[in-house]
Design a protein around this motif. Structure first.
Motif, mmCIF file in Angstrom:
data_model
loop_
_atom_site.group_PDB
_atom_site.id
_atom_site.type_symbol
_atom_site.label_atom_id
_atom_site.label_comp_id
_atom_site.label_asym_id
_atom_site.label_seq_id
_atom_site.Cartn_x
_atom_site.Cartn_y
_atom_site.Cartn_z
ATOM 1 N N LEU A 124 50.049 63.572 31.132
ATOM 2 C CA LEU A 124 49.886 62.984 29.810
ATOM 3 C C LEU A 124 51.257 62.716 29.186
ATOM 4 O O LEU A 124 52.125 63.590 29.169
ATOM 5 N N ASP A 125 51.439 61.496 28.685
ATOM 6 C CA ASP A 125 52.659 61.155 27.965
ATOM 7 C C ASP A 125 52.428 61.506 26.496
ATOM 8 O O ASP A 125 51.935 60.698 25.709
ATOM 9 N N LYS A 126 52.769 62.741 26.122
ATOM 10 C CA LYS A 126 52.442 63.241 24.785
ATOM 11 C C LYS A 126 53.112 62.434 23.682
ATOM 12 O O LYS A 126 52.550 62.280 22.594
ATOM 13 N N THR A 127 54.299 61.917 23.945
ATOM 14 C CA THR A 127 55.027 61.156 22.927
ATOM 15 C C THR A 127 54.233 59.932 22.471
ATOM 16 O O THR A 127 54.221 59.586 21.289
ATOM 17 N N LYS A 128 53.547 59.273 23.408
ATOM 18 C CA LYS A 128 52.753 58.082 23.077
ATOM 19 C C LYS A 128 51.281 58.434 22.838
ATOM 20 O O LYS A 128 50.611 57.780 22.034
ATOM 21 N N ALA A 129 50.785 59.440 23.554
ATOM 22 C CA ALA A 129 49.359 59.757 23.474
ATOM 23 C C ALA A 129 48.966 60.332 22.118
ATOM 24 O O ALA A 129 47.927 59.959 21.553
ATOM 25 N N GLU A 130 49.778 61.228 21.573
ATOM 26 C CA GLU A 130 49.401 61.875 20.310
ATOM 27 C C GLU A 130 49.290 60.886 19.158
ATOM 28 O O GLU A 130 48.317 60.929 18.397
ATOM 29 N N PRO A 131 50.240 59.942 18.980
ATOM 30 C CA PRO A 131 50.042 58.938 17.923
ATOM 31 C C PRO A 131 48.785 58.092 18.148
ATOM 32 O O PRO A 131 48.095 57.734 17.183
ATOM 33 N N LEU A 132 48.485 57.775 19.411
ATOM 34 C CA LEU A 132 47.284 56.997 19.714
ATOM 35 C C LEU A 132 46.030 57.787 19.363
ATOM 36 O O LEU A 132 45.108 57.274 18.714
ATOM 37 N N PHE A 133 45.977 59.065 19.774
ATOM 38 C CA PHE A 133 44.836 59.911 19.437
ATOM 39 C C PHE A 133 44.702 60.057 17.921
ATOM 40 O O PHE A 133 43.592 60.067 17.377
ATOM 41 N N SER A 134 45.848 60.177 17.247
ATOM 42 C CA SER A 134 45.836 60.333 15.792
ATOM 43 C C SER A 134 45.236 59.102 15.115
ATOM 44 O O SER A 134 44.460 59.217 14.161
ATOM 45 N N MET A 135 45.562 57.920 15.618
ATOM 46 C CA MET A 135 44.987 56.686 15.068
ATOM 47 C C MET A 135 43.470 56.685 15.211
ATOM 48 O O MET A 135 42.747 56.334 14.278
ATOM 49 N N VAL A 136 42.989 57.088 16.375
ATOM 50 C CA VAL A 136 41.543 57.099 16.609
ATOM 51 C C VAL A 136 40.874 58.160 15.729
ATOM 52 O O VAL A 136 39.814 57.915 15.135
ATOM 53 N N ARG A 137 41.503 59.343 15.650
ATOM 54 C CA ARG A 137 40.916 60.412 14.833
ATOM 55 C C ARG A 137 40.791 59.995 13.370
ATOM 56 O O ARG A 137 39.832 60.362 12.700
ATOM 57 N N GLN A 138 41.774 59.230 12.892
ATOM 58 C CA GLN A 138 41.764 58.823 11.489
ATOM 59 C C GLN A 138 41.205 57.425 11.275
ATOM 60 O O GLN A 138 41.369 56.819 10.208
#
Length: 564
Positions: free
Chosen positions: A398-412
């Motif tokens: 998992l590329d956490k640097t890119k994945a976390e902002p992407l997950f955050s967008m979906v969560r919000q």
């Protein structure tokens, strides 16, 4: 298939779209309600009643001959009897066509033996798995549907693929997120070879008992299903842990689903930018556009050795192209307004799917489908969870640097496409709370409560505020009365400068700002309650406005995608 209710556009019974023509003995589809006259509807119902009488007299030939004889004698005595032109007797072929085209009307009208039979038939097609969740088929908020394609090889139609008797893996996994206002959707493809942690899960056995399956650390994502007796509930929990999203339902299908669904809609258009000849998947296509179905469609979504770099990430691109095209075909080709095609599609879908108990009936699946169909295809985006190559050359991380902002967008609920949001005025007013002067960090007074469900989150935040941000007048308020999904900051009007400073430091979204109506005492504290969106002190809670650069994505309405 959207049936308009009373007061809606068209205000008519969908069954009345199918009108009987006594001249041909067939039912004709009239999509314009104005074309269906009262006489047509009366004739439909009259013929429906009379046809049942005709079917009854077919089994009594002697009675029919006696009736014909009496009528002949009457005509000789009084002249021809005035009557409507008799309805031609249906041939076996016409009866078959009648059932093919009239099934939807029966299903919509309901209440008849035929409707009950169709409903029960489709219901019995559906396989269900109890994963310990029984969510309502449709919710008012955002929804997350887990789509699992398994490589299980047993069962009719799956012969010849891989290892016979394989328990299967989560070979293709997509998380389908639909926004709260149904204006957009994001579909995240999760690479099967990504190394991740699988949590402990509890599975229900055939005898009704439960079995706890221990989790594993740093294993391939696709082992979250099938291996060690894991069911879709284990994949469900793995995805929730990975993304921080709460899943509402799952749908699982095997190889047959691709073959049969593609055929049910009359083929799916795909494009390849070069000749493809893959002996392993048996895909052989010349450069250009093709309409594929059945075995060829399955070969397309399975191939990987002759496209891109020959890996699973390139196969994901093909799958996204195929699913986007399938969605367009279902929406554009008249599939959803043709009873014959709808029947084939309903048969195929219900046979192919295994679902959770929350959507384990035809009615629940139909309700879910109708609700999700509100999303415009131009606002549906497929994206691949960002990963980087592992050192072994066979897996990815998992590329956490890119994945976390992407997950955050979906969560919000932030769309990956430009969408005209509802209630724009209210949102603008809320966003204005972040604009204006900000207090010095040393003047910020706030009490932090933990409603995130994470142990020690409040103290972690207080330490960060004091030691990193210079907000010395902060305190730990302990656990909140209840856990929250989203972090909130409550403050008085005369604390707005402090609130803006805190929001700036923590990356709070405008929706987190809850301004009161009365001013507070000079040394009163604001109240910050951490929610499930809290990912650690110093990590912005607000999702980015745009997706990270270079993530792999496909727009569902883009007809120009071509595999390279």
């Amino acid at each position: 298939m959207d049936a308009q209710g009373p007061g809606g556009a068209g205000d008519f019974d969908p069954a009345d779209q199918w009108v009987f023509d006594p001249n041909t003995g067939n039912y004709e589809l009239r999509l314009n309600a104005a074309e269906t006259s009262a006489d047509d509807t009366t004739e439909l119902r009259r013929v429906s009643r009379s046809s049942s009488r005709d079917d009854a007299t077919d089994s009594e030939p002697r009675g029919r001959r006696r009736a014909a004889k009496r009528e002949s004698e009457k005509e000789k005595a009084t002249g021809p009897v005035s009557r409507r032109r008799p309805k031609p007797k249906k041939s076996k072929t016409k009866k078959a066509l009648y059932w093919g085209s009239g099934t939807l009307a029966f299903l919509l009208v309901g209440g008849s033996a035929a409707a009950y039979f169709v409903y029960q038939h489709l219901n019995n097609n559906i396989s269900k798995v109890d994963v310990g969740e029984n969510n309502a088929a449709v919710s008012d908020g955002p929804m997350n549907i887990l789509l699992i394609g398994t490589d299980r090889r047993d069962g009719k139609g799956n012969e010849g693929y891989g290892d016979a008797g394989s328990v299967g893996h989560a070979d293709t996994t997509l998380l389908f997120h639909v926004s709260e206002d149904r204006s957009n959707a994001t579909v995240l493809s999760i690479p099967r070879d990504m190394i991740t942690d699988i949590p402990d899960c509890r599975t229900k056995q055939k005898d009704g008992s439960f079995k706890s399956i221990p989790g594993e650390s740093e294993v391939r994502f696709n082992t979250s299903l099938g291996q060690e007796g894991r069911d879709p509930g284990c994949t469900w929990q793995t995805v929730e842990k990975l993304t921080g999203l709460e899943i509402d339902h799952f749908m699982m299908a095997d190889f047959n689903a691709v073959k049969e669904m593609s055929s049910a809609v009359g083929g799916v258009e795909v494009c390849v930018a070069k000749d493809v000849n893959d002996p392993k998947s048996h895909l052989n296509l010349k450069k250009g556009r093709h309409t594929i179905e059945g075995e060829e469609a399955l070969a397309f979504v399975r191939t990987r050795h002759t496209v891109g770099f020959g890996g699973d990430l390139d196969r994901i691109k093909l799958q996204q192209q195929f699913l986007s095209s399938l969605m367009r075909k279902m929406k554009d080709s008249g599939t959803l307004t043709s009873p014959g095609k709808m029947w084939d599609l309903a048969q195929t879908a219900t046979k192919a799917l295994t679902v959770d108990t929350g959507i384990g009936t035809v009615n629940k699946l139909a309700s879910l489908g109708k609700n999700l169909s509100k999303v415009d295809l131009k606002n549906v985006t497929f994206a691949t969870v960002p990963v980087v190559d592992n050192t072994d050359g066979a897996t990815v991380l998992l590329d956490k640097t890119k994945a976390e902002p992407l997950f955050s967008m979906v969560r919000q609920d932030v769309s990956l496409t430009e969408v005209k949001k509802k209630e724009k005025a209210a949102k603008d007013e809320q966003a204005a709370r972040l604009k204006g002067p900000k207090s010095d960090p040393a003047d910020v007074r706030v009490k932090v409560l933990n409603g995130s469900g994470q142990f020690g989150a409040a103290q972690e935040t207080v330490d960060w505020m004091q030691n990193t941000e210079g907000m010395l007048l902060t305190s730990n308020g302990g656990n909140a009365p209840a856990e929250l999904k989203k972090t909130t900051l409550e403050y008085a009007p005369n604390q707005a400068d402090q609130a803006r400073r805190l929001a700036d430091s923590m990356g709070l979204p405008a929706s987190a700002m809850k301004e009161g109506t009365k001013d507070a005492e000079p040394k009163a504290e604001m109240s910050l309650t951490l929610g499930a969106d809290f990912k650690g002190a110093g990590t912005p809670i607000s999702a980015p406005a745009k997706a990270p650069k270079d993530i792999q994505r496909v727009e569902a309405d883009d007809k120009n995608v071509c595999a390279k």
